[in-house]
Write an enzyme that holds these catalytic residues in place. Structure first.
Site, PDB file in Angstrom:
ATOM      1  N   LEU A   1     -19.182  -5.211  -4.553  1.00 33.81           N
ATOM      2  CA  LEU A   1     -19.185  -4.512  -6.093  1.00 33.81           C
ATOM      3  C   LEU A   1     -18.279  -5.311  -6.909  1.00 33.81           C
ATOM      4  CD1 LEU A   1     -19.027  -2.047  -8.313  1.00 33.81           C
ATOM      5  CD2 LEU A   1     -17.196  -1.623  -7.733  1.00 33.81           C
TER       6      LEU A   1
ATOM      7  N   GLU B   1      -9.481  -1.096  -2.861  1.00 28.43           N
ATOM      8  CA  GLU B   1     -10.175   0.030  -3.124  1.00 28.43           C
ATOM      9  C   GLU B   1      -9.092   0.081  -4.434  1.00 28.43           C
ATOM     10  OE1 GLU B   1     -12.654   1.860  -1.481  1.00 28.43           O
ATOM     11  OE2 GLU B   1     -13.300   0.195  -0.316  1.00 28.43           O
TER      12      GLU B   1
ATOM     13  N   GLU C   1     -17.247  -9.227  -8.124  1.00 30.60           N
ATOM     14  CA  GLU C   1     -17.839 -10.301  -8.840  1.00 30.60           C
ATOM     15  C   GLU C   1     -16.275 -11.512  -9.616  1.00 30.60           C
ATOM     16  OE1 GLU C   1     -20.530  -9.326 -11.958  1.00 30.60           O
ATOM     17  OE2 GLU C   1     -21.646  -8.287 -10.232  1.00 30.60           O
TER      18      GLU C   1
ATOM     19  N   SER D   1      -2.906  -1.073  -6.946  1.00 28.99           N
ATOM     20  CA  SER D   1      -1.576  -0.206  -7.156  1.00 28.99           C
ATOM     21  C   SER D   1      -1.449   0.608  -9.057  1.00 28.99           C
ATOM     22  CB  SER D   1      -0.876  -0.034  -6.606  1.00 28.99           C
ATOM     23  OG  SER D   1      -0.526  -0.355  -5.723  1.00 28.99           O
TER      24      SER D   1
ATOM     25  N   GLY E   1      14.940 -10.008  11.910  1.00 29.15           N
ATOM     26  CA  GLY E   1      15.540 -10.835  11.832  1.00 29.15           C
ATOM     27  C   GLY E   1      14.711 -11.856  12.075  1.00 29.15           C
ATOM     28  N   GLY E   2      15.366 -13.605  12.620  1.00 29.50           N
ATOM     29  CA  GLY E   2      14.965 -15.031  12.099  1.00 29.50           C
ATOM     30  C   GLY E   2      13.317 -15.095  13.113  1.00 29.50           C
TER      31      GLY E   2
ATOM     32  N   ARG F   1      18.253  -4.707  20.771  1.00 29.12           N
ATOM     33  CA  ARG F   1      18.864  -5.650  20.338  1.00 29.12           C
ATOM     34  C   ARG F   1      21.346  -5.487  19.764  1.00 29.12           C
ATOM     35  NH1 ARG F   1      18.893 -11.760  19.749  1.00 29.12           N
ATOM     36  NH2 ARG F   1      20.123 -11.723  17.641  1.00 29.12           N
TER      37      ARG F   1
ATOM     38  N   GLN G   1      12.450  -7.907   8.183  1.00 29.44           N
ATOM     39  CA  GLN G   1      14.026  -8.134   7.975  1.00 29.44           C
ATOM     40  C   GLN G   1      14.795  -7.611   9.628  1.00 29.44           C
ATOM     41  OE1 GLN G   1      15.044  -9.287   5.668  1.00 29.44           O
ATOM     42  NE2 GLN G   1      17.265  -9.618   5.763  1.00 29.44           N
ATOM     43  N   ILE G   2      15.081  -6.607   9.726  1.00 27.04           N
ATOM     44  CA  ILE G   2      15.031  -5.761  11.566  1.00 27.04           C
ATOM     45  C   ILE G   2      15.054  -7.220  12.336  1.00 27.04           C
ATOM     46  CG2 ILE G   2      15.261  -4.216  12.649  1.00 27.04           C
ATOM     47  CD1 ILE G   2      14.795  -2.101  10.531  1.00 27.04           C
TER      48      ILE G   2
HETATM   49  C1  LIG Z   1      -9.111  -9.399   1.980  1.00 25.59           C
HETATM   50  C2  LIG Z   1      -9.795  -8.601  -0.008  1.00 25.59           C
HETATM   51  C3  LIG Z   1     -11.267  -6.963   1.116  1.00 25.59           C
HETATM   52  C4  LIG Z   1     -12.085  -6.690  -0.682  1.00 25.59           C
HETATM   53  N1  LIG Z   1     -13.556  -6.444  -0.223  1.00 25.59           N
HETATM   54  C5  LIG Z   1     -14.251  -6.199  -0.953  1.00 25.59           C
HETATM   55  C6  LIG Z   1     -15.043  -5.547  -0.756  1.00 25.59           C
HETATM   56  O1  LIG Z   1     -15.678  -5.364   0.716  1.00 25.59           O
HETATM   57  N2  LIG Z   1     -16.289  -5.376  -1.577  1.00 25.59           N
HETATM   58  C7  LIG Z   1     -15.386  -5.345  -2.936  1.00 25.59           C
HETATM   59  O2  LIG Z   1     -16.581  -4.925  -3.531  1.00 25.59           O
HETATM   60  N3  LIG Z   1     -14.414  -5.560  -3.145  1.00 25.59           N
HETATM   61  C8  LIG Z   1     -13.792  -6.049  -2.012  1.00 25.59           C
HETATM   62  N4  LIG Z   1     -12.151  -6.498  -2.385  1.00 25.59           N
HETATM   63  C9  LIG Z   1     -12.040  -6.828  -4.222  1.00 25.59           C
HETATM   64  C10 LIG Z   1     -11.158  -6.126  -4.344  1.00 25.59           C
HETATM   65  O3  LIG Z   1     -11.730  -4.873  -4.043  1.00 25.59           O
HETATM   66  C11 LIG Z   1     -10.059  -6.450  -6.293  1.00 25.59           C
HETATM   67  O4  LIG Z   1      -9.827  -7.826  -5.648  1.00 25.59           O
HETATM   68  C12 LIG Z   1     -10.111  -5.693  -7.172  1.00 25.59           C
HETATM   69  O5  LIG Z   1     -10.668  -4.533  -7.146  1.00 25.59           O
HETATM   70  C13 LIG Z   1      -9.641  -5.511  -7.659  1.00 25.59           C
HETATM   71  O6  LIG Z   1     -10.160  -6.917  -8.565  1.00 25.59           O
HETATM   72  P1  LIG Z   1      -9.296  -8.196  -9.375  1.00 25.59           P
HETATM   73  O7  LIG Z   1      -9.034  -8.915  -8.180  1.00 25.59           O
HETATM   74  O8  LIG Z   1     -10.982  -8.391 -10.088  1.00 25.59           O
HETATM   75  O9  LIG Z   1      -8.022  -8.579 -10.351  1.00 25.59           O
HETATM   76  P2  LIG Z   1      -8.117  -8.158 -11.896  1.00 25.59           P
HETATM   77  O10 LIG Z   1      -9.633  -6.488 -12.427  1.00 25.59           O
HETATM   78  O11 LIG Z   1      -8.549  -8.742 -12.901  1.00 25.59           O
HETATM   79  O12 LIG Z   1      -7.154  -7.106 -11.321  1.00 25.59           O
HETATM   80  C14 LIG Z   1      -5.953  -8.461 -11.936  1.00 25.59           C
HETATM   81  C15 LIG Z   1      -4.563  -7.597 -11.912  1.00 25.59           C
HETATM   82  O13 LIG Z   1      -4.425  -6.839 -13.533  1.00 25.59           O
HETATM   83  C16 LIG Z   1      -4.392  -5.569 -13.005  1.00 25.59           C
HETATM   84  N5  LIG Z   1      -4.969  -4.893 -14.001  1.00 25.59           N
HETATM   85  C17 LIG Z   1      -6.011  -4.775 -14.657  1.00 25.59           C
HETATM   86  N6  LIG Z   1      -6.513  -3.684 -15.463  1.00 25.59           N
HETATM   87  C18 LIG Z   1      -5.286  -3.483 -15.488  1.00 25.59           C
HETATM   88  C19 LIG Z   1      -4.952  -1.941 -16.811  1.00 25.59           C
HETATM   89  N7  LIG Z   1      -5.712  -1.594 -17.204  1.00 25.59           N
HETATM   90  N8  LIG Z   1      -3.944  -1.995 -16.843  1.00 25.59           N
HETATM   91  C20 LIG Z   1      -2.406  -2.470 -15.644  1.00 25.59           C
HETATM   92  N9  LIG Z   1      -3.233  -3.324 -14.789  1.00 25.59           N
HETATM   93  C21 LIG Z   1      -4.375  -4.178 -14.859  1.00 25.59           C
HETATM   94  C22 LIG Z   1      -4.629  -5.672 -11.300  1.00 25.59           C
HETATM   95  O14 LIG Z   1      -3.662  -4.291 -10.738  1.00 25.59           O
HETATM   96  C23 LIG Z   1      -4.345  -6.632 -10.898  1.00 25.59           C
HETATM   97  O15 LIG Z   1      -3.330  -6.195 -10.475  1.00 25.59           O
HETATM   98  C24 LIG Z   1     -11.485  -7.135  -1.822  1.00 25.59           C
HETATM   99  C25 LIG Z   1     -10.617  -7.650  -2.115  1.00 25.59           C
HETATM  100  C26 LIG Z   1      -9.687  -8.374  -1.115  1.00 25.59           C
HETATM  101  C27 LIG Z   1      -8.036  -9.032  -1.379  1.00 25.59           C
END
Ligand SMILES: Cc1cc2nc3c(=O)[nH]c(=O)nc-3n(C[C@H](O)[C@H](O)[C@H](O)COP(=O)(O)OP(=O)(O)OC[C@H]3O[C@@H](n4cnc5c(N)ncnc54)[C@H](O)[C@@H]3O)c2cc1C
Length: 400
Positions: A124, A365, A126, A368, A341-342, A267, A338-339
């Site tokens: 999904l 997915e 890009e 947060s 330590g080093g 420990r 942290q628990i």
């Molecule tokens: C290890 C890994 C595996 C992944 N695997 C897949 C996969 O299998 N398939 C796939 O399609 N994608 C995958 N992803 C992509 C992932 O789903 C996206 O990185 C994620 O959805 C966030 O999109 P972005 O990185 O473009 O960040 P952005 O959408 O550009 O966001 C950047 C930051 O701004 C914040 N933000 C954005 N809009 C708002 C808003 N309106 N209000 C407040 N904060 C906002 C976000 O929370 C984030 O902190 C993967 C990512 C990682 C790191």
């Protein structure tokens, strides 16, 4: 109300725990270090029927539902986050097919994944669109009996070993969310190229990649659901997968907590075990509370999905589980480090890996922040009702 697991789910847990301890745990550090996709995990999951947990029996699964798969993911993720992700991809590559696919698509892809004959990936995100999924720019143009896909996808975990990739594209580029469709691209395909593997901080066993789609032709039968109706399907697809991401968080947090607990009992500092120092004892107690709360949210989310929910009515509960459990994983891994330590900072021990692996969970997915948006919107729309009567409480300031 019954908080106990059914006999069937207890058996799932027992099987997954055995595979986790015998196959996953001994290899977790090596998988992290080499970044090589662990085929031995995959074979063990297939041979123990863990790949088919979430699927119905008529499609080659064992009908244990999202909850059954969440329980198994938790067990393997206690030792290795990549292992949890591998099990999760059984749904990440298929949930939309289960919901909107044709009989033929279900028989082929869902059964193939359930039986461990096929592996899939989900594309999904890009370079220019992640959280704002309706802003994707990959296109799919109808050409006779085919669609022709063009664009770039980032991430798509597991695509390097995948037999098919579920690609989300625009079939009506001017229509925003109303112009999105979902396609299944069988591999190899001459228009589908993995440009590079993306170097990442953790979860190294499951590669993520950049994909170039250049005149990538697929038959019209590769469309999942209806043309231009894919956006809602993708949102429901992601909702179904959320409890499984949450279970990866629960597993990682539980593993990190138990590792740190074992160390704190062994420990000694200042003449007694670490756990007898209240600062450490309280830290562990908070970690345990976090794990238990995250697990309850996760099981409820999985149960909701298994009751056929997955839409807006429950999306906030799924978001709560995902956001909370992934943040619990980050907190627990930091505290565990942290628990120790080093030692915690050394690559010789599991805590350093837990710490790196956990962070991914708050991003994938739905970040947060996105989940807080979903929960906040549900609050604003009155979808969370705890039976509170404002009038009974004396009304609001400014009311007549
Ligand atoms: C290890 C890994 C595996 C992944 N695997 C897949 C996969 O299998 N398939 C796939 O399609 N994608 C995958 N992803 C992509 C992932 O789903 C996206 O990185 C994620 O959805 C966030 O999109 P972005 O990185 O473009 O960040 P952005 O959408 O550009 O966001 C950047 C930051 O701004 C914040 N933000 C954005 N809009 C708002 C808003 N309106 N209000 C407040 N904060 C906002 C976000 O929370 C984030 O902190 C993967 C990512 C990682 C790191």
């Amino acid at each position: 109300m019954d908080f106990g697991l059914s006999e069937r789910h207890l058996r799932v847990r027992e099987t997954a725990r055995r595979v986790a301890q015998e196959v996953v745990a001994p290899r977790a550090a090596e998988v992290d270090r080499t970044g090589a996709y662990p085929e031995d995990y995959f074979e063990a999951f297939r041979d123990s029927a863990l790949l088919g947990l979430a699927f119905p029996e008529e499609l080659g699964g064992s009908g244990e539902g999202t909850l059954g798969l969440a329980i198994a993911i938790e067990e393997v993720a206690k030792y290795c986050s990549s292992a949890g992700l591998m099990l999760l991809t059984t749904r990440l590559a298929t949930a939309a097919i289960s919901m909107a696919g044709t009989e033929e698509q279900r028989r082929r892809y869902v059964r193939g994944v359930a039986e461990g004959r096929l592996r899939g990936a989900f594309a999904l995100t890009e370079p220019g669109a992640g959280s704002d999924a309706a802003a994707i720019s990959t296109t799919a143009a109808r050409d006779g009996d085919s669609y022709v896909l063009n664009g770039t996808k980032l991430w798509a975990g597991q695509a390097t070993v995948a037999d098919f990739v579920m690609v989300v594209a625009k079939t009506d580029p001017g229509a925003g969310a109303r112009g999105v469709s979902v396609f299944l691209v069988d591999l190899p395909n001459s228009g589908f190229e993995i440009v590079r593997e993306l170097p990442k901080m953790g979860v190294t066993g499951v590669p993520v990649v950049e994909i170039r789609l250049r005149d990538c032709r697929v038959p019209a039968s590769a469309l999942v659901g209806e043309e231009n109706r894919g956006f809602r399907l993708v949102m429901r697809h992601l909702n179904v997968v959320r409890p499984l991401v949450a279970s990866r968080g629960v597993g990682l947090a539980a593993g990190a907590t138990q590792y740190a607990l074992a160390y704190a009992r062994q420990r000694r500092t200042f003449g007694r075990p670490l756990i007898e120092h209240q600062a450490i004892e309280f830290k562990l107690a908070e970690m345990a509370m976090d794990v238990e709360a995250a697990r309850l949210l996760t099981y409820r989310a999985a149960w909701l999905v298994d009751q056929g929910h997955g839409d807006r009515d429950v999306a906030h509960f799924l978001s709560m589980a995902k956001a909370y459990a992934s943040e619990v994983a980050v907190r627990a891994s930091e505290r565990a480090l942290q628990i120790l330590g080093g030692y915690g900072y050394l690559k010789d021990y599991a805590t350093e890996r837990y710490y790196r692996d956990a962070k991914q969970l708050t991003i994938v997915e739905g970040t947060s922040e996105v989940h807080r948006m979903i929960i906040g919107r549900a609050l604003g729309d009155g979808l969370l009702d705890w039976g509170y009567d404002v009038e009974a409480a004396g009304g609001l300031p400014g009311e007549q």
